[in-house]
Design a protein around this motif. Sequence first.
Motif, short mmCIF file in Angstrom:
data_model
loop_
_atom_site.label_atom_id
_atom_site.label_comp_id
_atom_site.label_asym_id
_atom_site.label_seq_id
_atom_site.Cartn_x
_atom_site.Cartn_y
_atom_site.Cartn_z
N LEU A 141 11.44 -76.52 -53.65
CA LEU A 141 12.08 -75.27 -53.23
C LEU A 141 13.30 -75.05 -54.11
N THR A 142 13.75 -73.82 -54.20
CA THR A 142 15.01 -73.59 -54.90
C THR A 142 16.16 -73.90 -53.95
N GLY A 143 17.31 -74.21 -54.53
CA GLY A 143 18.54 -74.44 -53.77
C GLY A 143 19.70 -74.20 -54.70
N ILE B 37 14.41 -80.12 -55.78
CA ILE B 37 15.21 -78.90 -55.60
C ILE B 37 15.40 -78.29 -56.97
N LEU B 38 14.93 -77.07 -57.10
CA LEU B 38 15.12 -76.34 -58.36
C LEU B 38 16.35 -75.46 -58.23
N VAL B 39 17.35 -75.74 -59.04
CA VAL B 39 18.49 -74.81 -59.12
C VAL B 39 18.01 -73.73 -60.09
N GLY B 40 17.33 -72.76 -59.51
CA GLY B 40 16.66 -71.74 -60.32
C GLY B 40 17.63 -70.67 -60.79
N ASP B 41 17.26 -70.04 -61.91
CA ASP B 41 18.09 -68.92 -62.33
C ASP B 41 17.83 -67.70 -61.44
N SER B 42 16.93 -67.88 -60.44
CA SER B 42 16.79 -66.87 -59.39
C SER B 42 18.10 -66.75 -58.60
N ALA B 43 19.02 -67.69 -58.81
CA ALA B 43 20.38 -67.54 -58.26
C ALA B 43 20.99 -66.21 -58.71
N VAL C 44 17.31 -78.14 -63.11
CA VAL C 44 18.17 -76.97 -63.32
C VAL C 44 17.59 -76.06 -64.40
N ASP C 45 17.48 -74.78 -64.08
CA ASP C 45 17.01 -73.81 -65.08
C ASP C 45 18.03 -73.64 -66.20
N LEU C 46 17.56 -73.67 -67.43
CA LEU C 46 18.40 -73.25 -68.56
C LEU C 46 18.41 -71.72 -68.52
N VAL D 24 16.02 -80.53 -66.75
CA VAL D 24 16.18 -79.09 -66.97
C VAL D 24 14.81 -78.43 -67.02
N LYS D 25 14.80 -77.12 -66.80
CA LYS D 25 13.56 -76.34 -66.90
C LYS D 25 13.80 -75.17 -67.84
N LEU D 26 12.79 -74.84 -68.62
CA LEU D 26 12.89 -73.66 -69.48
C LEU D 26 11.56 -72.92 -69.50
N GLY E 119 8.43 -77.41 -67.88
CA GLY E 119 8.07 -76.14 -68.51
C GLY E 119 7.82 -75.06 -67.46
N HIS E 120 7.63 -73.85 -67.92
CA HIS E 120 7.40 -72.71 -67.00
C HIS E 120 6.58 -71.67 -67.76
N LEU E 121 5.35 -71.42 -67.27
CA LEU E 121 4.44 -70.47 -67.94
C LEU E 121 3.92 -69.44 -66.93
N LEU F 217 3.69 -72.97 -62.98
CA LEU F 217 2.84 -71.81 -63.30
C LEU F 217 3.16 -70.71 -62.30
N GLU F 218 3.62 -69.57 -62.79
CA GLU F 218 4.03 -68.50 -61.87
C GLU F 218 3.08 -67.31 -61.96
N LYS F 219 2.59 -66.92 -60.80
CA LYS F 219 1.83 -65.68 -60.61
C LYS F 219 0.69 -65.51 -61.63
N GLY G 169 2.82 -74.76 -58.66
CA GLY G 169 2.48 -73.34 -58.67
C GLY G 169 3.38 -72.51 -57.78
N ILE G 170 3.53 -71.25 -58.19
CA ILE G 170 4.14 -70.22 -57.32
C ILE G 170 3.29 -68.98 -57.54
N GLY G 171 2.54 -68.62 -56.52
CA GLY G 171 1.59 -67.53 -56.69
C GLY G 171 0.48 -67.93 -57.62
N GLN H 299 3.72 -76.98 -54.90
CA GLN H 299 4.10 -75.58 -54.70
C GLN H 299 5.60 -75.44 -54.79
N VAL H 300 6.06 -74.27 -55.22
CA VAL H 300 7.48 -73.95 -55.18
C VAL H 300 7.64 -72.53 -54.67
N LEU H 301 8.69 -72.31 -53.88
CA LEU H 301 9.06 -70.95 -53.46
C LEU H 301 10.57 -70.80 -53.60
N VAL H 302 11.01 -69.58 -53.72
CA VAL H 302 12.45 -69.30 -53.69
C VAL H 302 12.89 -69.37 -52.23
N LEU H 303 13.87 -70.20 -51.97
CA LEU H 303 14.30 -70.48 -50.59
C LEU H 303 14.61 -69.22 -49.79
#
Length: 271
Positions: A28-30, A47-53, A89-91, A119-121, A143-145, A188-190, A209-211, A219-223
Amino acid sequence: MSNSSTARRITTHVLFEMKLKGEKIAMLTGYDYSIARILDEAGIDIILVGDSASNVMAGYETTLPITLENMIYHAASVVRAVKRAMVVVDLPFGTYQGNSKEALASSIRIMKETGAHAVKLEGGYQVAESVERILSAGIPVMGHLGLMPQSIHKFGTYVVRAKEQEEARRLLEDARILEKTGCFAVVLEKIPARLAEEVTNTLKIPVIGIGAGSKTDGQVLVLHDMLGITKEFSPRFLRRYHNLYDEIKGAVQVYISDVRTLSFPNEKEQY
Ligand code: KIV
């Protein structure tokens, strides 16, 4: 889930073992200390400190404006709370694309100033050199694709990616490149569930995966989305586990009323 100091920390090795055993990875993101503490005690693996922040904490429309300093602030707060989970942590946008030396410098700042674990990019072959350089400093990279929100102005929309054969082929190729370059996991997103399943079966590293359907390794979701703090965002893949927007609003309304009617504080709530 125990939160004692003896609880086994989640490492890249543990995640790899989980994939081998078919144990699903929950991420999950946090973005802050108090919530990260709850997530960790609940037993979340990553815990993904996503740039969705940028969206849910700062209120920007896209993930592009958030800075490295902002991400470091969020990540350091999360790390202070966590005993077991891996913190990734997202770059942020503009701190790694097209310049592997900058990618390494950004990653070193994140690791040094936050105590995070990886880190994630976003991206495939275009970021392979950056991944390689970051890894040369001993920093694990996720990674993130698929749908990559930092490229929203190139995509134009947030619709499902890789539905067409050619884009699906390129995504699979990018996933292979990320694994070969040394990423310890890929988000892998959507994307279509069948493509996500193919990538998951092809790669030895965990695929989150997310979507992206049920066949990924985790699985990951934005909290804020899964707790129902955000309201407008409701893609098909999102399951809301709560309706915190209305619950928090309701609690605040009761408080306002209590203050106005002098029902708060009462005799026992004063000195
Ligand atoms: O920033 C983020 O929250 C993410 C997830 C959507 C995977 O990258």
